[in-house]
Design a protein around this motif. Structure first.
Motif, mmCIF file in Angstrom:
data_model
loop_
_atom_site.group_PDB
_atom_site.id
_atom_site.type_symbol
_atom_site.label_atom_id
_atom_site.label_comp_id
_atom_site.label_asym_id
_atom_site.label_seq_id
_atom_site.Cartn_x
_atom_site.Cartn_y
_atom_site.Cartn_z
ATOM 1 N N ASP A 141 104.928 23.115 -34.179
ATOM 2 C CA ASP A 141 103.469 23.286 -34.129
ATOM 3 C C ASP A 141 102.792 22.616 -32.915
ATOM 4 O OD1 ASP A 141 100.996 22.930 -36.161
ATOM 5 O OD2 ASP A 141 101.058 21.084 -35.480
ATOM 6 N N VAL A 142 101.805 23.464 -32.216
ATOM 7 C CA VAL A 142 101.047 23.207 -31.398
ATOM 8 C C VAL A 142 102.198 23.119 -30.181
ATOM 9 C CG1 VAL A 142 99.054 21.694 -30.167
ATOM 10 C CG2 VAL A 142 99.476 21.631 -32.665
ATOM 11 N N GLU A 162 104.123 27.826 -32.325
ATOM 12 C CA GLU A 162 102.631 28.305 -32.415
ATOM 13 C C GLU A 162 102.178 27.949 -31.261
ATOM 14 O OE1 GLU A 162 98.684 26.572 -34.440
ATOM 15 O OE2 GLU A 162 100.122 25.217 -33.575
ATOM 16 N N ARG A 212 89.395 26.191 -43.276
ATOM 17 C CA ARG A 212 90.609 26.324 -43.752
ATOM 18 C C ARG A 212 91.007 26.074 -45.044
ATOM 19 N NH1 ARG A 212 94.032 23.527 -39.235
ATOM 20 N NH2 ARG A 212 92.908 21.782 -40.186
ATOM 21 N N GLN A 221 95.698 11.673 -35.878
ATOM 22 C CA GLN A 221 96.721 12.488 -35.326
ATOM 23 C C GLN A 221 96.864 12.087 -33.919
ATOM 24 O OE1 GLN A 221 94.551 15.901 -37.104
ATOM 25 N NE2 GLN A 221 96.842 16.775 -37.809
ATOM 26 N N PHE A 236 93.577 16.419 -32.333
ATOM 27 C CA PHE A 236 93.064 17.064 -33.427
ATOM 28 C C PHE A 236 92.206 15.923 -34.382
ATOM 29 C CE2 PHE A 236 96.384 19.734 -31.987
ATOM 30 C CZ PHE A 236 95.606 21.023 -32.696
ATOM 31 N N ASP A 253 95.498 15.701 -42.674
ATOM 32 C CA ASP A 253 95.537 17.177 -42.256
ATOM 33 C C ASP A 253 96.596 18.045 -42.703
ATOM 34 O OD1 ASP A 253 95.018 19.562 -40.863
ATOM 35 O OD2 ASP A 253 95.940 19.037 -39.067
ATOM 36 N N HIS A 262 97.582 29.877 -42.572
ATOM 37 C CA HIS A 262 96.962 28.608 -43.259
ATOM 38 C C HIS A 262 95.693 28.219 -42.437
ATOM 39 C CE1 HIS A 262 99.634 26.801 -40.436
ATOM 40 N NE2 HIS A 262 98.862 25.567 -40.819
ATOM 41 N N ASP A 263 95.543 28.787 -41.167
ATOM 42 C CA ASP A 263 94.552 28.409 -40.530
ATOM 43 C C ASP A 263 93.364 29.229 -40.412
ATOM 44 O OD1 ASP A 263 95.787 25.798 -39.799
ATOM 45 O OD2 ASP A 263 96.796 26.710 -38.014
ATOM 46 N N PHE A 288 89.153 20.138 -33.779
ATOM 47 C CA PHE A 288 88.434 19.787 -35.172
ATOM 48 C C PHE A 288 86.841 19.305 -34.916
ATOM 49 C CE2 PHE A 288 92.735 18.742 -37.528
ATOM 50 C CZ PHE A 288 92.840 20.006 -37.334
ATOM 51 N N VAL A 295 106.343 18.856 -36.110
ATOM 52 C CA VAL A 295 104.956 18.576 -35.377
ATOM 53 C C VAL A 295 105.183 17.617 -34.553
ATOM 54 C CG1 VAL A 295 102.509 17.911 -36.132
ATOM 55 C CG2 VAL A 295 104.081 18.764 -37.881
ATOM 56 N N TYR A 347 100.264 17.895 -41.576
ATOM 57 C CA TYR A 347 100.374 17.970 -40.180
ATOM 58 C C TYR A 347 99.884 16.598 -39.468
ATOM 59 C CZ TYR A 347 101.287 22.870 -40.372
ATOM 60 O OH TYR A 347 101.906 24.182 -40.514
ATOM 61 N N HIS A 377 101.915 15.564 -32.099
ATOM 62 C CA HIS A 377 101.174 14.078 -32.542
ATOM 63 C C HIS A 377 101.725 13.680 -33.886
ATOM 64 C CE1 HIS A 377 99.209 17.770 -34.106
ATOM 65 N NE2 HIS A 377 99.436 17.306 -34.984
ATOM 66 N N ARG A 415 93.666 28.517 -48.457
ATOM 67 C CA ARG A 415 94.950 27.659 -48.959
ATOM 68 C C ARG A 415 94.608 27.550 -50.546
ATOM 69 N NH1 ARG A 415 94.667 22.838 -44.180
ATOM 70 N NH2 ARG A 415 95.093 24.431 -42.590
ATOM 71 N N ARG A 420 109.429 25.964 -36.933
ATOM 72 C CA ARG A 420 108.148 26.647 -36.351
ATOM 73 C C ARG A 420 107.729 25.401 -35.506
ATOM 74 N NH1 ARG A 420 102.603 24.731 -37.252
ATOM 75 N NH2 ARG A 420 101.275 26.542 -37.115
HETATM 76 C C1 GLC Z 1 98.520 23.739 -36.128
HETATM 77 C C2 GLC Z 1 98.587 23.819 -37.730
HETATM 78 C C3 GLC Z 1 97.068 23.395 -38.106
HETATM 79 C C4 GLC Z 1 97.096 21.992 -37.701
HETATM 80 C C5 GLC Z 1 97.212 21.571 -36.435
HETATM 81 C C6 GLC Z 1 97.180 20.336 -36.088
HETATM 82 O O1 GLC Z 1 97.474 24.292 -35.541
HETATM 83 O O2 GLC Z 1 98.758 25.208 -38.035
HETATM 84 O O3 GLC Z 1 97.094 23.528 -39.582
HETATM 85 O O4 GLC Z 1 95.976 21.514 -38.466
HETATM 86 O O5 GLC Z 1 98.437 22.396 -35.818
HETATM 87 O O6 GLC Z 1 98.379 19.806 -36.160
#
Ligand code: GLC
Length: 553
Positions: A224-225, A283, A423, A192, A188, A77, A344-345, A165, A117, A80, A120, A427, A222
């Motif tokens: 993530d999730v 995020e 996405r 992951q 996800f 991913d 990027h999403d 996803f 991250v 990520y 996961h 990118r 930053r």
């Molecule tokens: C966040 C990221 C995304 C990623 C997801 C799972 O939303 O911005 O790109 O796929 O987390 O880590």
């Protein structure tokens, strides 16, 4: 329009007098490392490439750079899916390159934020391999969410949760003897697996990971999730399908649970134990501006991405409402609001705003940039938006890499790819030069093909052209630094005709015309910058359709 203030004053964010903090009004540029600049010609962007191009960002006038994950990862991913949180993936370089990048950025006056991250890991992380090798109930499985299946033979997933996803959020494991075993949770992709944040080991490990990067000199993370790390006790069923559509509009048993705040508080204490202002940005997809503000209470994170504004349609009433709600919610806890148009999403905003006309999309995108940079708080720019890049909508399916594409098909099965866009289209690597194999992205090709029309959108083509989007951003960012009324602080609305937003800040006015036709207004002041050419007639100014202008008063 009159200069008279209306009663609907946006709240003034409470500014801490001791330490206002660089981040309160920082412009932070998101570098999607894989697609920014490639130093070695393998077609994939890397850390050296980023370092070599940092002068572009310093010259653009941003304050900080956020780097998307460059850690060791099988890239299921786009990174990520982290297999080693302390190592740089060879695709992107080495730890030495990361160190050089941070140092060079600091020399140029740029702060560096890196992604973490924590929701996961990768399925290739040593912990997950150990977990698979362990028995049900074993200590190595307690770091993730393993559960027996439902049904007579455990053949059904433990609950009805769906992956963001697409498809189920559970995958069944196979025991060492070849028989089907427990299931594990992945919000996800199956690659992951979600970590279980009830595990003290998980918490301690991430404290150590944060320290590792803070010791290397990064200025923040930053996260993530950030809304997903805690799941509702007992992992209750949701009771219906299409759950991804509810993200950001409802509290789900896997997102925006109150328990996440305790983790963010402890991370804040860790960040505060380091010298300098090191920040955490969440995020977090929360259903309301009020719930999002919980992430940025004084003892929690510094910022959270304001996705409510990103999702807002091109409509003056809706935009004003989101702006007011965002400022009121973050203001109530003394935090700055963030303004984000793309990342990027999501589909790039010139395409989101296009309504079938790319010209209109670009005009609106340029106007939206001026609007958001005039608002109180901090702004995030996504690489390429300063070039006005549109979404690439015609990528061949065989080149796509986004796991969401492969997991979402009309029948919900893997491998089909049922929808357009996803996405990858946001990118596509940046065009730096008019010509060359990958328009200056690197000495080789580019992992996703750049449209031919990007020659004219390249940094080279736009530099020095006063009408270009790049020069518009450069001008706006320079003014934002210069004008004391911009950045953090108060704003108020001025009376304006329907379809027009006019906002006032000390010594400054911003006018946005969201309509498809030009509008005539009394001249608000001295024109500083506009996203489209202004024309004047005795005492009035014509604001072109879908445009924004800045005025000194
Ligand atoms: C966040 C990221 C995304 C990623 C997801 C799972 O939303 O911005 O790109 O796929 O987390 O880590």
């Amino acid at each position: 329009m009159t200069q008279e203030l209306t009663t609907s004053l946006a709240t003034e964010p409470a500014r801490s007098s001791e330490s206002p903090g660089w981040w309160r009004d920082a412009v932070i540029y998101q570098v999607y490392v894989r697609s920014f600049a490639d130093s070695d010609g393998d077609g994939i962007g890397d850390l050296r490439g980023v370092r070599e191009r940092l002068p572009h960002l310093a010259g653009l006038g941003v304050d900080a750079v956020w780097l998307t994950p460059f850690y060791a990862s099988p890239q299921a991913d786009g990174g990520y899916d982290v297999a080693d949180y302390r190592a740089v993936d060879p695709l992107f370089g080495s730890l030495g390159d990361a160190d050089d990048l941070v140092r060079t950025a600091h020399e140029l006056g740029l702060k560096v934020i890196v992604d973490v991250v924590p929701n996961h890991s990768s399925d290739q992380h040593p912990w997950f391999r150990e977990a698979l090798a362990d028995r049900p109930g074993g200590a190595a499985r307690a770091r993730y969410h393993f559960r027996p299946g439902r049904g007579a033979h455990g053949e059904l997933p433990p609950n009805d949760w769906e992956s963001v996803f697409g498809g189920p959020a559970w995958t069944r494991t196979t025991d060492p003897d070849g028989t089907p075993g427990e299931w594990y949770l992945h919000l996800f992709a199956p690659q992951q697996p979600d970590l279980d944040w009830d595990s003290a080991e998980v918490r301690a490990e991430f404290d150590s990971v944060l320290r590792f990067w803070l010791d290397l000199g990064v200025d923040g993370f930053r996260i993530d999730v950030a809304h997903g790390m805690v799941k509702a006790a007992g992992l209750p069923d949701i009771g219906h399908t299409e759950q991804a559509k509810l993200i950001g509009s409802q509290v789900l048993p896997f997102f925006d649970q109150d328990g996440v705040h305790e983790i963010h508080r402890s991370w804040r204490r860790l960040l505060d134990s380091y010298p300098g202002d090191r920040i955490g940005v969440a995020e977090a997809w929360a259903p309301t501006a009020e719930r999002l503000a919980l992430y940025v209470r004084p003892d929690e994170l510094h910022q959270a991405f304001n996705f409510q504004f990103l999702k807002c349609p091109w409509d003056a009433v809706a935009m004003r409402q989101v702006i007011d709600e965002s400022l009121a919610a973050t203001g109530s806890v003394g935090a700055p609001t963030t303004w984000v148009l793309s990342n990027h999403d999501v589909v790039r905003h010139p395409t989101r705003y296009a309504d079938g006309s790319p010209e209109r999309g670009l005009a609106r995108a340029r106007a939206a940039a001026l609007l958001t940079l005039a608002l109180p708080g901090s702004s995030y720019l996504y690489q390429g938006e300063e070039l006005g890049l549109p979404e690439v909508t015609d990528l061949p399916d065989e080149l796509r890499q986004d796991p969401a594409f492969f997991r979402t098909s009309p029948d919900g099965q893997d491998g089909q790819g049922g929808q357009d866009g996803f996405r990858d289209g946001c990118r596509v690597p940046l065009p730096w030069t008019r010509s060359g194999k990958s328009h200056g992205f690197g000495p080789g090709g580019s992992w996703l093909p750049q449209p031919d029309t990007w020659s004219g959108l390249s940094v080279e083509a736009q530099t020095g052209d006063p009408d270009s989007t790049l020069e518009l951003y450069r001008g706006a960012l320079a003014l934002r630094r210069e004008l004391p009324g911009l950045g953090d602080g108060a704003m108020s609305w001025l009376q304006a005709p329907a379809g027009v937003l006019a906002l006032s800040r000390p010594g400054f006015v911003c006018t946005l015309n969201t309509l498809g036709e030009e509008i005539e207004l009394p001249v608000p002041g001295r024109a500083l910058l506009s996203s489209a050419p202004l024309t004047y007639e005795a005492g009035t100014v014509c604001i072109p359709p879908d445009s924004c202008a800045w005025w000194a008063i």
